[in-house]
Scaffold this motif. Structure first.
Motif, mmCIF file in Angstrom:
data_model
loop_
_atom_site.group_PDB
_atom_site.id
_atom_site.type_symbol
_atom_site.label_atom_id
_atom_site.label_comp_id
_atom_site.label_asym_id
_atom_site.label_seq_id
_atom_site.Cartn_x
_atom_site.Cartn_y
_atom_site.Cartn_z
ATOM 1 N N GLY A 1 60.845 88.519 88.622
ATOM 2 C CA GLY A 1 59.800 89.443 89.172
ATOM 3 C C GLY A 1 59.377 89.645 90.370
ATOM 4 O O GLY A 1 58.460 90.445 90.873
ATOM 5 N N LYS B 1 59.077 90.750 94.117
ATOM 6 C CA LYS B 1 59.511 91.955 94.698
ATOM 7 C C LYS B 1 59.915 92.041 96.215
ATOM 8 O O LYS B 1 60.908 92.787 96.765
ATOM 9 C CB LYS B 1 58.541 93.082 94.441
ATOM 10 N N THR C 1 62.763 96.352 94.440
ATOM 11 C CA THR C 1 62.852 94.918 94.859
ATOM 12 C C THR C 1 63.650 94.751 96.069
ATOM 13 O O THR C 1 64.745 95.455 96.219
ATOM 14 C CB THR C 1 63.594 94.131 93.748
#
Length: 717
Positions: free
Chosen positions: A29, A31, A389
């Protein structure tokens, strides 16, 4: 379809660890991620492996289109079976519309669009809208400028299938809505031709490797679809389905055009009323004439020159909202790779301000409606909101990237060649030039090369003159030196034409010179842009491709930037040396990565010398002078050294003074004919160079074409 990475070599050194860290961080997760890779460590290969692992559509952002072209070539080699696209500015030349109030000067927009790059841009958009996931788009920052609404682009796409029942006339109307033009002559891109129940279409870009198609109707049913040869009409391949995308990114539907025209009329009335209330009748009349003319074209043709200035109306956006850009065509989970982030991100920062300053004047003085200000690049804040991302790739990441990555940086310090960072040594400035000359002599005896970086252009020139006096073979390079001349100087250094290259900050980035064994940094303690941590690290990196490379910093004090740069260099060297010892790796000289500089020089020389069999532009100018002077009736006699009988002319022919006047008319006519041939040849060479993405060579061919056109026009007068 998944990404399929093709390469002759596997990840090595600390590449496997860097790939694993980036993939793991993104899957958990994160980014914002930073890849700090030293020069020559294979950062692009690492990124390619990350893309293959994550299986996400990817946008690779570069700070100029020449570097973007190099990255495009590399990723195409890594992913030959996947969709690798190229999206850069399609202007060979662009002069934006502007108004200068101080001199009351209006500058019309002037541009030259590269048709091949325009096709690649359209193909990029079509690929993204097709739903494919195995897509890598390599782009310059032009992807952050406004383009059309992706919903409208998709809505105006035309998809037909064999056996489909569709009105023949409706199909033709759809082609016109997608901005295809009907023709009765030879097909060109974005045109179609009707013959009975058959429609031949040349798409704006290729599909299935083809660009020209034939759709055959039987009554209102599509009987067959083929790809065809545009010249002969011969069928190449039978197709079951065909999708034709619009020929322009700023395309929209009839409904949007109707509502947009109404809104433009309303805003025009408000702007005229505003100017009249202010007593500015000239501005009121100007905006009325310009906008009404544009609206008539839009109603008749669906577009007008400068239609992008009305994009807010066609997109249905509120005033002040950002325009659509290429990122809007990507799915939400796309991957963003920012190459050389320490240069690219500041460029993104700066784009909005320059565009807004120009648009303010155009609106203030009645050349454009206020809505033109909403045709703009995205602001940096909007860019952050659009970011997917992200991976920031740099040898010297800036504070912003490090802050966004929260200090978690993936380091790639091991080079596949086993080379270690060059040691950084500080020496006092007393007798620094004598000391430097001794160091240069040692390198020259080993046939190595030296870079010397100064703090100013004047100092670079003066130092070069001093080296000339003491017999050091050298050249200097800085921002006043033409781009192609800089490439030529670097090639001469590699070829052994001289030993020392003196320069300013242009020595920091992008130089692939494995022969350089020494980098000398003068005034290393002058803290500032040219001597901060990133600059010192980039300059020192120019010696990192030589097995015995080292760096000397001449300074009387040790600044914080120097101290930090030295500490980081020592830390990296320790890691690299330890790795080499543990793995029994011996450093080997780096080989120059093919940058295409020699090809650029060859193309530039061809442009300079002119096509084979024709004189150069300079020779034509001399010939024109001869025609108007020595060859004109009563003109000056030939110099005595050329003989009493007449003057030797280009090509070895000899004309007597008596016959000069008789030949003048024929020579002028022949001059014009040959100039036309040269102009056509230069244009072809320009288009060929641009198609192969050699933009510097294309610019040189373009300048040559303009020079010859000017000479032809002068002769005709």
């Amino acid at each position: 379809m998944d990404f399929k990475l093709v390469s002759d070599y596997a990840p090595m050194g600390d590449q496997p660890e860097a790939i694993a860290q980036l993939v793991g961080s993104i899957r958990h997760g994160s980014k914002h991620n930073t890849l700090l890779g030293v020069t020559g460590s294979g950062k692009t290969f690492t990124v390619a492996n990350v893309i293959a692992e994550l299986k996400r559509p990817t946008l690779v952002l570069s700070h100029n289109k020449t570097l973007a072209a190099q990255l495009y070539g590399e990723f195409r080699n890594f992913f030959p079976e996947n969709a690798v696209e190229y999206f850069v500015s399609y202007y060979d030349y662009y002069q934006p519309e502007a108004y200068l109030p101080s001199t009351d000067t209006y500058i019309e927009k002037d541009l030259s669009i590269n048709a091949e790059i325009e096709k690649m841009r359209l193909n990029t958009v079509a690929t993204l809208l097709s739903g494919r996931r195995d897509v890598v788009v390599v782009s310059s920052v032009s992807c952050l400028y406004g383009c059309g609404n992706p919903d409208d682009f998709h809505a105006t796409a035309i998809t037909v299938k064999v056996g489909q029942v569709v009105s023949y006339k409706h199909f033709l109307y759809k082609l016109v809505e997608a901005l295809y033009t009907r023709t009765e002559r030879e097909l060109e891109p974005a045109t179609f031709r009707v013959s009975g129940d058959t429609v031949d279409i040349m798409a704006a870009f290729g599909e299935f490797g083809h660009q020209c198609f034939r759709v055959a109707f039987y009554d209102n049913e599509i009987e067959a679809i083929w790809s065809i040869d545009p010249a002969t009409g011969q069928r190449i391949q039978t197709l079951d389905t065909l999708t034709l995308y619009p020929t322009n990114l700023f395309v929209t539907t009839k409904e949007r055009i109707h509502s947009a025209v109404q809104q433009i009329y309303l805003d025009l009335g408000r702007q005229i009323e505003f100017f009249e209330r202010e007593g500015r009748m000239a501005e009121a009349q100007r905006i009325k004439q310009r906008v009404e003319y544009d609206l008539e074209m839009i109603k008749e043709l669906g577009y007008c020159p400068g239609i992008e200035n009305y994009s807010r109306y066609f997109d249905g956006r509120a005033a002040g909202t950002r325009p659509f850009c290429l990122i809007d065509y990507f799915p939400k989970d796309y991957l963003l790779v920012v190459d050389e982030s320490h240069v690219t991100l500041p460029q993104v920062h700066a784009m909005f301000g320059g565009d807004r300053a120009r648009k303010e004047n155009l609106v203030e003085y009645g050349f454009r409606l206020p809505a033109a200000k909403d045709n703009r690049p995205v602001t940096f804040g909007e860019f952050e909101q659009l970011q997917g991302t992200s991976i920031y790739v740099s040898a010297t990441p800036a504070d912003w990237e490090l802050m966004k990555s929260e200090g978690v940086v993936v380091e790639q310090l091991i080079r596949p060649t086993g080379l270690v960072d060059p040691p950084l040594e500080v020496r006092v400035t007393e007798n620094q030039i004598d000391d430097l000359i001794e160091e240069i002599d040692r390198r020259v005896k080993r046939d190595d090369k030296v870079l010397v970086t100064t703090i100013t252009k004047r100092m670079a020139e003066e130092l070069s003159k001093y080296f000339d006096r003491v017999g050091v073979r050298n050249r200097y390079i800085h921002s006043d030196v033409d781009t192609l001349e800089r490439i030529r100087i670097l090639e001469d250094l590699r070829a052994g034409m001289f030993d020392v290259l003196v320069g300013v900050n242009l020595l920091r980035e992008g130089l692939d010179l494995p022969e350089v064994a020494l980098v000398a940094i003068l005034d290393a303690d002058k803290e500032g842009f040219l001597r901060n941590v990133r600059s010192l690290t980039q300059i020192a990196g120019r010696a990192a491709r030589h097995a015995n490379g080292n760096v000397i910093l001449y300074a009387d004090t040790c600044t914080e930037s120097m101290r930090y740069a030295i500490e980081q260099s020592n830390r990296r060297r320790e890691i690299q040396v330890r790795y080499n010892m543990e793995h029994g790796m011996l450093p080997r000289q780096a080989q120059k990565s093919g940058s295409g500089q020699s090809a650029l020089l060859a193309a530039a020389e061809a442009a300079k010398e002119g096509p084979a069999g024709y004189p150069t532009a300079g020779e034509y100018a001399a010939l024109a002078a001869d025609v108007s002077g020595c060859y004109s009736a009563g003109g000056p006699a030939a110099p005595a050294s050329e003989g009493a009988g007449g003057a030797a002319r280009p090509g070895g022919s000899v004309h007597s003074g008596a016959s000069a006047a008789g030949h003048a008319g024929g020579l002028v006519a022949g001059l014009g004919e040959n100039l036309d041939a040269l102009i056509d040849r230069a244009r072809e060479d320009m288009e060929r160079a641009a198609k192969s993405l050699d933009f510097l060579a294309a610019a040189r061919f373009r300048d040559r074409m303009y020079e010859l056109q000017k000479l032809r026009d002068e002769n005709r007068r």
